[in-house]
Enzyme design. Sequence first.
Site, PDB file in Angstrom:
ATOM      1  N   TYR A  49       3.041  -3.997 -34.252  1.00  0.00           N
ATOM      2  CA  TYR A  49       2.469  -3.458 -33.015  1.00  0.00           C
ATOM      3  C   TYR A  49       2.186  -4.608 -32.061  1.00  0.00           C
ATOM      4  O   TYR A  49       1.235  -5.360 -32.232  1.00  0.00           O
ATOM      5  CB  TYR A  49       1.188  -2.674 -33.279  1.00  0.00           C
ATOM      6  CG  TYR A  49       1.332  -1.484 -34.208  1.00  0.00           C
ATOM      7  CD1 TYR A  49       2.580  -0.907 -34.462  1.00  0.00           C
ATOM      8  CD2 TYR A  49       0.226  -0.933 -34.848  1.00  0.00           C
ATOM      9  CE1 TYR A  49       2.706   0.177 -35.320  1.00  0.00           C
ATOM     10  CE2 TYR A  49       0.347   0.154 -35.696  1.00  0.00           C
ATOM     11  CZ  TYR A  49       1.588   0.700 -35.938  1.00  0.00           C
ATOM     12  OH  TYR A  49       1.706   1.773 -36.789  1.00  0.00           O
ATOM     13  N   SER A  52       0.392  10.447 -36.358  1.00  0.00           N
ATOM     14  CA  SER A  52       0.833  11.368 -35.299  1.00  0.00           C
ATOM     15  C   SER A  52       0.434  12.821 -35.583  1.00  0.00           C
ATOM     16  O   SER A  52       1.252  13.733 -35.470  1.00  0.00           O
ATOM     17  CB  SER A  52       2.357  11.283 -35.097  1.00  0.00           C
ATOM     18  OG  SER A  52       2.713  10.006 -34.635  1.00  0.00           O
ATOM     19  N   PRO A  53      -0.847  13.057 -35.968  1.00  0.00           N
ATOM     20  CA  PRO A  53      -1.259  14.434 -36.272  1.00  0.00           C
ATOM     21  C   PRO A  53      -1.292  15.321 -35.025  1.00  0.00           C
ATOM     22  O   PRO A  53      -1.385  16.539 -35.142  1.00  0.00           O
ATOM     23  CB  PRO A  53      -2.660  14.258 -36.866  1.00  0.00           C
ATOM     24  CG  PRO A  53      -3.181  13.000 -36.232  1.00  0.00           C
ATOM     25  CD  PRO A  53      -1.979  12.109 -36.093  1.00  0.00           C
ATOM     26  N   PHE A  98       1.841  15.540 -27.921  1.00  0.00           N
ATOM     27  CA  PHE A  98       2.382  16.810 -27.425  1.00  0.00           C
ATOM     28  C   PHE A  98       1.424  17.968 -27.694  1.00  0.00           C
ATOM     29  O   PHE A  98       1.281  18.879 -26.873  1.00  0.00           O
ATOM     30  CB  PHE A  98       3.738  17.094 -28.062  1.00  0.00           C
ATOM     31  CG  PHE A  98       4.418  18.313 -27.509  1.00  0.00           C
ATOM     32  CD1 PHE A  98       5.164  18.225 -26.341  1.00  0.00           C
ATOM     33  CD2 PHE A  98       4.308  19.544 -28.131  1.00  0.00           C
ATOM     34  CE1 PHE A  98       5.788  19.352 -25.809  1.00  0.00           C
ATOM     35  CE2 PHE A  98       4.930  20.669 -27.617  1.00  0.00           C
ATOM     36  CZ  PHE A  98       5.671  20.576 -26.448  1.00  0.00           C
TER      37      PHE A  98
END
Length: 340
Positions: A60, A205-206, A211
């Site tokens: 990262y 990414s839960p 989105f």
Amino acid sequence: MVKAPRIKLGSQGLEVSAQGLGCMGMSAFYGPPKPEPDMINLIHHAIDAGVTLLDTSDVYGPKTNEILLGKALKGEVRKVELATKFGINAEDGSYEIRGDPVYVRAACEASLKRLEIDCIDLYYQHRIDTRVPIEITMGELKKLVEEGKIKYVGLSEASASTIRRAHAVHPITAVQLEWSLWTRDVEEEIIPTCRELGIGIVAYSPLGRGFLSSGPKMAENFAEGDFRQSLPRFQPENLDHNKLLFERVSAIATKKGCTPSQLALAWVHHQGKDVVPIPGTTKIENLQQNVGALSVKLTPEDMAELESIASADAAKGGRYMDGFPTYLQSDTPPLSSWKA
């Protein structure tokens, strides 16, 4: 404000907050790095809210997110469970997956320096090097545990067979995988394998990379350099279809008196006491909202309704671009093939 409770992650003794904080977007991949003082303030706010499992990686930035956490945690490191990862070597602007012993050790030493600590709480192999038998990579990680440089070992994006082989060398504490209302393929084989072996599950990414918080309109506002612009699910030909999933989740959230993101997170929390989601954010108000998801109670009927609209194939488009390594490409050669 709700405080995140503590849970046991895996069966090796690690205790963490029931919700963690993904730190990637502070420094990389979701547009330009965010202002350092703001991110340090956010990290302190998370700790005050009981969110103590902090998730980073040496890729990262690369490296800058670990440096940020090192600065943020001066004097605070005993209050948190720090998870970082190795395995994606990002020298010279290109990416190479590596799991050979020399690299494993060098990556660990470098992360310790950047984080300004002498022991990593949870050290994941970020992606599996399919050239190196998993037993060889795990053998070096086992040595690092014995030397006191790592407390617990994890895997990310690993297949069920790779998890089993790794766990036979040294106990795996946690497997990190993408799990949400629009990514449910891991429920078939990987989740049951983890549960059989007593391995904790960390869901990244839960919120479906944002989105499930904002819906398709987020695709109109991606910053320059945001890698989500190239992901299949955010392409125009798939967004119209995926919009229906968001609208249905939003309608249920309205009925429950919570936000769509809280409902999506609550669904992950309700998967079991062995699951810790690590939503990422760069805003304090989003952090507070995420922690609030711990108070959202879902009935079996709520869960059934959500799962009927978010079936395993509900989202259109792949998780990543073609050729990007995931658990589907993570089986390694047999140990007998290794020549050091």
